[in-house]
Design an enzyme around this catalytic site. Structure first.
Site, PDB file in Angstrom:
ATOM      1  N   GLY A  56       0.915  -1.221   0.104  1.00  0.00           N
ATOM      2  CA  GLY A  56      -0.094  -0.108  -0.021  1.00  0.00           C
ATOM      3  C   GLY A  56       0.897   1.453   0.264  1.00  0.00           C
ATOM      4  CB  ALA A  57       4.531   1.515  -1.290  1.00  0.00           C
ATOM      5  CB  SER A  59      -1.963   6.929  -1.731  1.00  0.00           C
ATOM      6  OG  SER A  59      -2.713   6.095  -1.540  1.00  0.00           O
ATOM      7  CG  PHE A  82      -4.702  -2.591  -7.369  1.00  0.00           C
ATOM      8  CD1 PHE A  82      -4.398  -3.864  -7.785  1.00  0.00           C
ATOM      9  CD2 PHE A  82      -6.140  -2.334  -7.637  1.00  0.00           C
ATOM     10  CE1 PHE A  82      -5.127  -4.781  -8.705  1.00  0.00           C
ATOM     11  CE2 PHE A  82      -6.640  -2.987  -8.603  1.00  0.00           C
ATOM     12  CZ  PHE A  82      -6.273  -4.350  -8.946  1.00  0.00           C
ATOM     13  CB  ALA A 121      -0.762  -6.495  -2.228  1.00  0.00           C
ATOM     14  CB  ALA A 150      -7.161   1.282   2.596  1.00  0.00           C
ATOM     15  CE1 TYR A 235      -8.649   7.305  14.299  1.00  0.00           C
ATOM     16  CE2 TYR A 235     -10.887   6.362  14.473  1.00  0.00           C
ATOM     17  CZ  TYR A 235     -10.124   7.517  14.416  1.00  0.00           C
ATOM     18  OH  TYR A 235     -10.408   8.699  15.002  1.00  0.00           O
ATOM     19  CE1 TYR A 245     -11.963   2.926  11.350  1.00  0.00           C
ATOM     20  CE2 TYR A 245     -12.094   5.553  11.372  1.00  0.00           C
ATOM     21  CZ  TYR A 245     -11.509   4.395  10.858  1.00  0.00           C
ATOM     22  OH  TYR A 245     -10.092   4.516   9.845  1.00  0.00           O
TER      23      TYR A 245
HETATM   24  P1  NAI Z   1      -5.155   4.784   1.061  1.00  0.00           P
HETATM   25  O1  NAI Z   1      -6.369   4.497   0.242  1.00  0.00           O
HETATM   26  O2  NAI Z   1      -4.533   6.289   0.657  1.00  0.00           O
HETATM   27  O3  NAI Z   1      -4.006   3.889   0.416  1.00  0.00           O
HETATM   28  C1  NAI Z   1      -4.258   2.399   0.055  1.00  0.00           C
HETATM   29  C2  NAI Z   1      -3.156   1.791  -0.476  1.00  0.00           C
HETATM   30  O4  NAI Z   1      -3.429   0.319  -0.584  1.00  0.00           O
HETATM   31  C3  NAI Z   1      -2.722   2.312  -1.691  1.00  0.00           C
HETATM   32  O5  NAI Z   1      -1.397   2.167  -1.778  1.00  0.00           O
HETATM   33  C4  NAI Z   1      -3.396   1.607  -2.746  1.00  0.00           C
HETATM   34  O6  NAI Z   1      -2.721   1.047  -4.201  1.00  0.00           O
HETATM   35  C5  NAI Z   1      -2.948   0.182  -2.146  1.00  0.00           C
HETATM   36  N1  NAI Z   1      -4.048  -1.131  -2.268  1.00  0.00           N
HETATM   37  C6  NAI Z   1      -5.252  -1.075  -2.253  1.00  0.00           C
HETATM   38  N2  NAI Z   1      -5.959  -2.474  -2.681  1.00  0.00           N
HETATM   39  C7  NAI Z   1      -4.660  -3.035  -3.248  1.00  0.00           C
HETATM   40  C8  NAI Z   1      -4.383  -4.384  -3.628  1.00  0.00           C
HETATM   41  N3  NAI Z   1      -5.337  -5.303  -3.937  1.00  0.00           N
HETATM   42  N4  NAI Z   1      -3.068  -4.706  -3.953  1.00  0.00           N
HETATM   43  C9  NAI Z   1      -2.052  -3.956  -3.778  1.00  0.00           C
HETATM   44  N5  NAI Z   1      -2.314  -2.613  -3.280  1.00  0.00           N
HETATM   45  C10 NAI Z   1      -3.496  -2.178  -2.946  1.00  0.00           C
HETATM   46  O7  NAI Z   1      -5.506   4.084   2.644  1.00  0.00           O
HETATM   47  P2  NAI Z   1      -4.956   4.899   3.926  1.00  0.00           P
HETATM   48  O8  NAI Z   1      -6.100   5.911   4.410  1.00  0.00           O
HETATM   49  O9  NAI Z   1      -3.409   5.334   3.886  1.00  0.00           O
HETATM   50  O10 NAI Z   1      -4.958   3.395   4.774  1.00  0.00           O
HETATM   51  C11 NAI Z   1      -3.815   2.672   5.014  1.00  0.00           C
HETATM   52  C12 NAI Z   1      -3.962   1.822   5.984  1.00  0.00           C
HETATM   53  O11 NAI Z   1      -3.898   2.806   7.348  1.00  0.00           O
HETATM   54  C13 NAI Z   1      -5.394   0.982   6.379  1.00  0.00           C
HETATM   55  O12 NAI Z   1      -5.341  -0.209   6.877  1.00  0.00           O
HETATM   56  C14 NAI Z   1      -6.354   2.067   7.185  1.00  0.00           C
HETATM   57  O13 NAI Z   1      -7.180   1.440   8.020  1.00  0.00           O
HETATM   58  C15 NAI Z   1      -5.202   2.533   8.152  1.00  0.00           C
HETATM   59  N6  NAI Z   1      -5.611   3.727   8.827  1.00  0.00           N
HETATM   60  C16 NAI Z   1      -5.898   4.792   8.267  1.00  0.00           C
HETATM   61  C17 NAI Z   1      -6.475   6.175   9.068  1.00  0.00           C
HETATM   62  C18 NAI Z   1      -6.949   7.193   8.250  1.00  0.00           C
HETATM   63  O14 NAI Z   1      -7.356   8.174   9.089  1.00  0.00           O
HETATM   64  N7  NAI Z   1      -6.688   7.020   6.973  1.00  0.00           N
HETATM   65  C19 NAI Z   1      -6.323   5.991  10.364  1.00  0.00           C
HETATM   66  C20 NAI Z   1      -5.788   4.822  10.983  1.00  0.00           C
HETATM   67  C21 NAI Z   1      -5.456   3.709  10.405  1.00  0.00           C
END
Ligand code: NAI
Length: 407
Positions: A56-57, A59, A82, A121, A150, A235, A245
Site C-alpha cells: 500500500g506504498a 498513497s 494497485f 497484494a 486499504a 484506528y 468505526y
Molecule cells: P489509501 O487508500 O490512501 O491507500 C491504500 C493503499 O493500498 C494504496 O497504496 C493502494 O494502491 C493500496 N491497495 C489497495 N488495494 C490493493 C491491492 N489489492 N493490492 C495492492 N495494493 C492495494 O489508505 P490509507 O488511508 O493510507 O490507509 C492505509 C491503512 O491505514 C489502512 O489499513 C487504514 O485502515 C489505516 N488507517 C487509516 C487511517 C486514516 O485516517 N486514513 C487512520 C488509522 C489507520
C-alpha cells in the site's frame, strides 16, 4: 495497457464525484512527493531499517511510511500498490501511479533502490514475485514490512472467492452529519447495521489474514533479517466515532488484525528476534478515510482543535514521528494491550472535549466556521496533486511524454 493514438497536451482539472476524486495531476503529485521528502529531511534522521517492504506504498500512510524510511533511515524500499497509468486523454492515471513514479525518481537520485510492484497484494503471485526480487536483487533479507493496504475487496488466493468490505455499524443504525466534498455541503448520513456476512467479509478483506500470509511466505523463503519488524496501521478513535468505526465492521477487522499481530509477535520473537506491532494511528485525510461515513465532520472538527493547539499532523508528519521516535526511537507509548499509540495526541482529553463541543453544535449553516473543513478539503485535493503553490494548473501537460514514464 494499449495506447493507440498519440496523446494530447491538456490542462488537467480536478474532478470530484462526491468524496471520490476522478482526476489526478501528475506534476502536483510530484510536488506532493517532494514536499513530503523535504519534511523528512528537515525533521531528522534515525537509525532504522535499511531494507523495507511497504504494502500500500502509493498513497497516504503507506507512501508517508516509505518516504520516512527512505529519506529518514536511508532504506532501500519495495512498494506494492494497485494503481493505473494513463489509459486515455480522459483517464490520466491515478495519484498513486504518479506518486510511485516520482518517489522512485527521488529515491534513485539519493542512491537508494526503489522497486515498485503494481498489482494485487492479496494474490499468491505477488508474494512470490516480491520474494524472488528480495532474493535476487534486494540483498536477500528485509528489516521491515509495513502493511498499509486499504481495499474495498479481496480475492481469496486459495478459493478464488471475492470478498467485499463495508463500513457499517453493528447492531444499531447510526445517523449523523457527513460532508460532501464535491458540493461542500453537509448532509445527514445513515449507516446501516451490517449483517453477519458483511461483518465476516470485512474481516476477510481488512483483517489480519493476508498480513499473516505475507509474513509466512517471507519467513518460509528465509528472507527475514534478524530483528525484523512488521507493523499494521489500526484506528481506535474516541467515543464519538465508535458507533461507525471501531465498534463497526472496520473495528472488527482491525481487532482480527490485532489478534493476528499478537500471534505473529510470538513467532517472530522466537524465530528472528523480531516483533509484530499494531500502530494505532490518528485520523488523517486520505482516499480511504474520505469515504468513511460521518468521519469527514469528525476529522474537520478535530483538525480545527488540533491546529489551534499546534498538534495537527498530516500522514507524513504522523508516520515520520512514529518511526523516528517510537518504532526506532526511545519514546514508545504503549497501551494496556501492547499497541503503540501515536494517536495519543488525537485522544487527549482536552482535544476530545473541544471536538465534541464543536460536533454538538454543527449545522449545515455553520460547519464552515466551526470546523476546519477548508483544511480537510485542501488536504483531500492535494492527495490528488491539486492546490500546490508553484504548480501551474493552467499549463497544458504533455500526456504522451508522461505516458512513457514507468513506476
Ligand atoms: P489509501 O487508500 O490512501 O491507500 C491504500 C493503499 O493500498 C494504496 O497504496 C493502494 O494502491 C493500496 N491497495 C489497495 N488495494 C490493493 C491491492 N489489492 N493490492 C495492492 N495494493 C492495494 O489508505 P490509507 O488511508 O493510507 O490507509 C492505509 C491503512 O491505514 C489502512 O489499513 C487504514 O485502515 C489505516 N488507517 C487509516 C487511517 C486514516 O485516517 N486514513 C487512520 C488509522 C489507520
Amino acid at each position: 495497457m494499449t495506447i493507440v493514438a498519440a496523446l494530447p497536451k491538456i490542462a488537467i482539472k480536478p474532478v470530484l464525484k462526491g468524496n471520490i476524486a476522478r482526476a489526478a495531476h501528475p506534476i502536483g503529485c510530484e510536488a506532493s512527493v517532494e514536499e513530503q521528502i523535504g519534511f523528512v529531511k528537515a525533521n531528522g534522521h534515525y537509525n532504522g531499517p535499511k531494507k523495507a517492504v511497504i504494502l500500500g506504498a502509493s498513497s497516504s500512510y503507506g507512501l508517508a511510511s516509505r518516504i520516512s524510511l527512505a529519506f529518514g533511515s536511508n532504506a532501500d524500499t519495495i512498494g506494492v500498490s494497485f494503481e493505473r497509468g494513463i489509459t486515455s486523454p480522459e483517464q490520466t492515471g491515478t495519484a498513486g501511479w504518479w506518486n510511485n513514479i516520482f518517489f522512485k525518481k527521488e529515491a534513485e537520485k539519493a542512491g537508494l533502490l526503489a522497486k515498485n510492484f503494481i498489482g494485487d497484494a492479496f494474490s499468491t503471485e505477488m508474494k512470490e514475485q516480491v520474494v524472488q526480487y528480495i532474493k535476487e536483487e534486494f540483498g536477500g533479507k528485509i528489516d521491515i514490512l509495513v502493511y498499509s493496504l486499504a481495499s474495498p475487496k479481496r480475492i481469496d488466493p486459495q478459493t478464488g472467492t471475492v470478498y467485499t468490505s463495508c463500513i457499517k455499524s453493528i447492531g444499531e443504525e447510526v445517523r449523523d452529519f457527513s460532508i460532501n466534498l464535491e458540493k461542500q455541503e453537509i448532509f445527514e448520513q445513515v449507516v446501516e447495521p451490517a449483517t453477519e456476512k458483511e461483518i465476516a467479509d470485512t474481516v476477510k478483506v481488512m483483517g489480519g489474514e493476508d498480513w499473516e500470509l505475507w509474513i509466512q511466505a517471507l519467513m518460509e523463503a528465509g528472507v527475514l533479517a534478524e530483528g525484523f519488524k512488521t507493523v499494521l496501521y489500526s484506528y481506535l478513535g474516541p467515543e464519538i466515532t465508535r458507533p461507525f468505526y471501531s465498534g463497526g465492521t472496520l473495528g472488527q477487522a482491525k481487532a482480527h488484525a490485532a489478534q493476528t499481530s499478537d500471534r505473529m509477535n510470538q513467532m517472530l520473537k522466537e524465530k528472528v528476534n523480531g516483533e509484530s506491532v499494531i500502530c494505532v494511528s490518528k485520523a488523517v485525510t486520505t482516499k480511504a478515510s474520505a469515504v468513511i461515513p460521518i468521519l469527514p465532520v469528525y476529522a474537520s472538527a478535530l483538525y480545527k482543535v488540533m491546529i489551534e493547539k499546534g498538534l495537527h499532523e498530516t500522514p507524513i508528519m504522523h508516520k515520520h514521528r512514529f518511526f523516528k521516535e517510537m518504532l526506532y526511537g526511545d519514546k514508545r507509548e504503549y497501551d494496556e494491550n501492547g499497541y503503540l499509540r501515536p494517536d495519543s495526541w488525537e485522544l487527549r482529553e482536552d482535544v476530545q472535549a473541544e471536538v465534541k463541543a464543536i460536533i454538538d453544535q454543527v449545522t449545515p449553516d455553520n460547519f464552515r466556521e466551526l470546523t476546519a473543513v477548508d483544511v480537510f478539503t485542501k488536504e483531500f485535493m492535494q492527495l490528488n496533486g491539486f492546490l500546490f503553490d508553484g504548480v501551474n494548473y493552467e499549463e497544458e501537460i504533455d500526456l504522451e511524454a508522461l505516458s512513457q514514464l514507468r513506476p
